[in-house]
Design an enzyme around this catalytic site. Structure first.
Site, PDB file in Angstrom:
ATOM      1  N   GLY A  81     -20.774  18.407 -46.497  1.00  0.00           N
ATOM      2  CA  GLY A  81     -21.488  17.366 -47.244  1.00  0.00           C
ATOM      3  C   GLY A  81     -22.552  17.948 -48.169  1.00  0.00           C
ATOM      4  N   ARG A 145     -14.334  19.688 -47.314  1.00  0.00           N
ATOM      5  CA  ARG A 145     -14.452  19.756 -45.853  1.00  0.00           C
ATOM      6  C   ARG A 145     -13.291  20.494 -45.187  1.00  0.00           C
ATOM      7  NH1 ARG A 145     -18.766  17.402 -43.789  1.00  0.00           N
ATOM      8  NH2 ARG A 145     -19.731  15.610 -44.801  1.00  0.00           N
ATOM      9  N   ASP A 176     -20.650  23.917 -38.394  1.00  0.00           N
ATOM     10  CA  ASP A 176     -19.218  24.237 -38.320  1.00  0.00           C
ATOM     11  C   ASP A 176     -18.835  25.318 -39.326  1.00  0.00           C
ATOM     12  OD1 ASP A 176     -18.716  22.518 -36.283  1.00  0.00           O
ATOM     13  OD2 ASP A 176     -17.940  20.904 -37.550  1.00  0.00           O
ATOM     14  N   LYS A 202     -27.148  24.924 -44.388  1.00  0.00           N
ATOM     15  CA  LYS A 202     -27.201  23.705 -45.206  1.00  0.00           C
ATOM     16  C   LYS A 202     -26.885  22.483 -44.376  1.00  0.00           C
ATOM     17  CE  LYS A 202     -24.002  21.552 -45.793  1.00  0.00           C
ATOM     18  NZ  LYS A 202     -22.708  20.875 -45.778  1.00  0.00           N
ATOM     19  N   LYS A 242     -40.740 -12.485 -45.155  1.00  0.00           N
ATOM     20  CA  LYS A 242     -39.685 -13.389 -44.674  1.00  0.00           C
ATOM     21  C   LYS A 242     -38.439 -12.655 -44.177  1.00  0.00           C
ATOM     22  CE  LYS A 242     -37.652 -14.159 -49.238  1.00  0.00           C
ATOM     23  NZ  LYS A 242     -37.261 -15.090 -50.256  1.00  0.00           N
ATOM     24  N   TYR A 243     -38.366 -11.344 -44.366  1.00  0.00           N
ATOM     25  CA  TYR A 243     -37.141 -10.637 -43.959  1.00  0.00           C
ATOM     26  C   TYR A 243     -37.396  -9.571 -42.903  1.00  0.00           C
ATOM     27  CZ  TYR A 243     -34.606 -12.448 -48.033  1.00  0.00           C
ATOM     28  OH  TYR A 243     -34.005 -13.252 -48.954  1.00  0.00           O
ATOM     29  N   GLY A 251     -27.083  11.070 -40.874  1.00  0.00           N
ATOM     30  CA  GLY A 251     -27.554  12.161 -40.024  1.00  0.00           C
ATOM     31  C   GLY A 251     -26.533  12.533 -38.974  1.00  0.00           C
ATOM     32  N   GLU A 311     -27.643   7.058 -37.666  1.00  0.00           N
ATOM     33  CA  GLU A 311     -26.203   6.859 -37.877  1.00  0.00           C
ATOM     34  C   GLU A 311     -25.384   7.013 -36.590  1.00  0.00           C
ATOM     35  OE1 GLU A 311     -24.485   9.883 -40.418  1.00  0.00           O
ATOM     36  OE2 GLU A 311     -22.845   8.608 -40.988  1.00  0.00           O
TER      37      GLU A 311
HETATM   38  P1  FBP Z   1     -22.700  18.025 -43.376  1.00  0.00           P
HETATM   39  O1  FBP Z   1     -22.898  18.062 -41.892  1.00  0.00           O
HETATM   40  O2  FBP Z   1     -21.418  18.586 -43.813  1.00  0.00           O
HETATM   41  O3  FBP Z   1     -23.861  18.626 -44.106  1.00  0.00           O
HETATM   42  O4  FBP Z   1     -22.673  16.481 -43.821  1.00  0.00           O
HETATM   43  C1  FBP Z   1     -23.725  15.650 -43.595  1.00  0.00           C
HETATM   44  C2  FBP Z   1     -23.380  14.193 -43.814  1.00  0.00           C
HETATM   45  O5  FBP Z   1     -24.122  13.694 -44.900  1.00  0.00           O
HETATM   46  C3  FBP Z   1     -23.639  13.355 -42.564  1.00  0.00           C
HETATM   47  O6  FBP Z   1     -24.974  12.950 -42.473  1.00  0.00           O
HETATM   48  C4  FBP Z   1     -22.675  12.216 -42.734  1.00  0.00           C
HETATM   49  O7  FBP Z   1     -22.329  11.644 -41.504  1.00  0.00           O
HETATM   50  C5  FBP Z   1     -21.502  12.869 -43.387  1.00  0.00           C
HETATM   51  O8  FBP Z   1     -22.004  13.977 -44.090  1.00  0.00           O
HETATM   52  C6  FBP Z   1     -20.746  11.967 -44.315  1.00  0.00           C
HETATM   53  O9  FBP Z   1     -19.607  12.621 -44.727  1.00  0.00           O
HETATM   54  P2  FBP Z   1     -18.761  12.285 -46.030  1.00  0.00           P
HETATM   55  O10 FBP Z   1     -19.490  12.864 -47.172  1.00  0.00           O
HETATM   56  O11 FBP Z   1     -17.486  12.983 -45.798  1.00  0.00           O
HETATM   57  O12 FBP Z   1     -18.679  10.813 -46.129  1.00  0.00           O
END
Ligand code: FBP
Length: 553
Positions: A81, A145, A176, A202, A242-243, A251, A311
């Protein structure tokens, strides 16, 4: 890039700060070696898997003398990501390689690891790199990925590197990707290819950190962007009164992002997945607690509030975790029968019938929209895509149901109003222009990676530490990748992986949050951090995240 904004233009002139040693002598460093190291756990197994890189010392840099170095070619990939600052890692790497020898070349493999496998690349020029300095995104060479994990893939990497006479690869990625970098480094040593591998930490998620890597890049900027947005919403909530805003934050599994944003903005509630798991808190209990919060605030004439949700929460709720595991097995076992069912209601009934009594009760207690998401498309391993489950809406719906019962018992004038807005912040922050912190940190990481290559190192992660202090006090060097590894069970197999860092409940950032959350729940203690500032006083522009500052206090 044809047109750029005024800010991007001004920002392109920003010169990232470097640790003193690199500022002083560029990538010409001498290496100071610590003692032999061992992996964080499972030492015997890790040593057997990585015989040539296991036990390498931690290295730091001391000033060295400028000396001749033969021209070489280096490859770089961005993996996984997006995270703010990736372009600066490449810029730092590029500048340091050119400082080592102006004839050095940097190949940017396109679209992440797949570019390395399919030999799709750009030979990066100074003009191209200049266009991307201090910018967000990964679009200079893009990311992907694809996982580099099989022998065939490693052989392909070696073959493609050999084809271009590339003698080193820098992998910019998360846990990973750096696990894969470690295995690739060992493979390339075993095959005596002479190709070095260096990783860079990263991920916005902040879960690639340990005793040696203080933070992954991108966390700082992404959390600042989310905190700005949360602050704006808080101000709106406090103005309209009101919300209730339920905000899910990216994350993946770890709650570092939610925790940092809570420390920045002081919401009325922030769930921390790790606490939910550690204290065995059920979904009903979470809903009960949030409902009480809404009722108490309503009774104090505060019919509004902000709730942050990490998340990964759903996977940490004990009974939902069990439910998800059962559903994964069940849907794999009855795939054809399930697919043949004509509508959602029959699918729900089919599944509820096959689950044990307890889990069936959990499943049927969930709103239908969430049941549908739990039965939705699986990932390639047959797992439910947890990040696609709308936890923010799940909580809203379940609180609404509880409030309906409470309101039924209350007089008209004492009714609790609950108007809601659901949000999910994630992609909004991943490609933001890096904060000064990330711009400096990333550039330093790239520069460090080149210095490690110059010193002949392989199987290391570039490290820049002491980073809550000003950059001239930063310490640059390398951490053996094997040192961060242990054996974990993934998809039914024991595999070596870099240990993911979850929020520690005994550590300062969580304790700080826990000591204030009751006050934040009751009142209006919102903090509005405002947008990231790139120019201006140090106190506004150069602050590291609160998490990092508390961890290093
Ligand atoms: P990385 O672990 O590869 O840095 O990705 C982080 C992330 O932004 C997560 O927070 C999120 O769950 C995921 O990537 C979303 O993945 P995608 O970009 O494939 O929708």
């Amino acid at each position: 890039m044809s047109k750029i904004s005024a800010l991007q233009k001004a920002r392109s002139q920003y010169v990232p700060k470097l640790p003193a040693v690199l500022k002083q002598c560029g990538p010409f460093v001498t290496i100071q070696e610590g003692a032999a190291t061992k992996s964080v756990a499972d030492q015997k197994a890790i040593k057997a898997l990585y015989p040539d890189t296991y036990g390498l010392p931690v290295v730091t840099f001391a000033p060295g003398a400028k000396g001749p170095s033969a021209a070489r070619k280096v490859g770089v990939i961005l993996s996984g990501g997006q995270a703010p600052g990736g372009h600066n890692v490449i810029a730092g790497l590029f500048d340091a390689l050119k400082a080592l020898n102006p004839d050095n070349e940097l190949f940017g493999f396109l679209g992440g690891p797949s570019g390395l496998l399919e030999d799709k690349y750009l030979n990066l020029s100074a003009e191209l790199v200049d266009q991307y300095r201090n910018t967000g995104g990964f679009d200079m060479i893009c990311s992907g990925r694809t996982k580099l994990e099989t022998e065939e893939q490693f052989a392909k990497v070696a073959q493609n590197c050999k084809k271009h006479s590339i003698t080193a690869v820098v992998i910019i990625g998360g846990d990973d990707s750096n696990t894969n970098a470690c295995t690739l480094a060992q493979y390339l040593l075993t095959k005596k290819t002479g190709i070095q591998v260096i990783g860079c930490p990263k991920t916005i998620d902040g879960d690639l950190k340990n005793d040696w890597i203080e933070v992954s890049f991108g966390f700082d900027t992404a959390t600042k962007v989310y905190s700005e947005l949360i602050g704006n919403i808080m101000r709106d909530a406090n103005s309209a009164r009101k919300y209730w805003h339920f905000i899910k934050l990216m994350g993946r599994s770890a709650s570092h992002i939610a925790l940092e944003c809570a420390l920045q903005t002081h919401p009325n509630a922030c769930l921390i997945s790790e606490e939910v798991a550690a204290k065995n808190i059920s979904l009903q209990e979470i809903v009960q607690k949030l409902t009480r919060l809404v009722v108490n605030r309503a009774d104090n004439k505060l019919n509004f509030g902000v709730v942050l949700i990490p998340e990964g929460l759903i996977e940490f709720i004990p009974e939902i975790k069990l439910l998800i595991a059962q559903l994964n097995d069940l849907l794999a076992e009855h795939a054809d029968e399930f697919a043949a069912l004509p509508d959602l209601h029959r699918k729900i009934a089919f599944v509820a019938d096959k689950l044990g009594q307890k889990l069936a009760a959990v499943f049927t207690s969930l709103p239908e929209s969430i049941q549908a998401q739990l039965l939705g498309d699986r990932d390639p391993f047959g797992n439910v895509q947890v990040s696609k489950i709308e936890t923010e809406k799940l909580l809203i719906e379940m609180i609404e149901r509880k409030l309906a019962r409470i309101n039924a018992r209350r007089e008209k004038k004492a009714q609790v109003k609950f108007s809601t807005q659901a949000h999910f912040f994630g992609y909004e922050g991943r490609c933001a222009a890096p904060s000064n912190f990330d711009a400096d940190y990333c550039y330093s990481l790239g520069y460090t990676a080149a210095a490690l290559l110059g010193a002949g190192k392989t199987g290391y992660m570039a490290s820049v530490s002491n980073i809550s202090q000003s950059a001239d006090e930063w310490v640059a060097g390398g951490i053996p990748l094997t040192m961060m590894m242990n054996i974990e069970r993934r998809h039914g197999k024991d595999v070596p992986v870099i240990r993911k860092a979850l929020v520690e409940l005994s550590a300062r950032p969580f304790r700080e949050f826990a000591s204030h959350r009751n006050t934040w729940a009751r009142g209006v203690d919102f903090v509005y951090p405002g947008p990231i500032q790139y120019f201006g006083p140090k106190a506004v522009c150069d602050q590291a995240s609160i998490t990092l500052r508390l961890e290093q206090k």
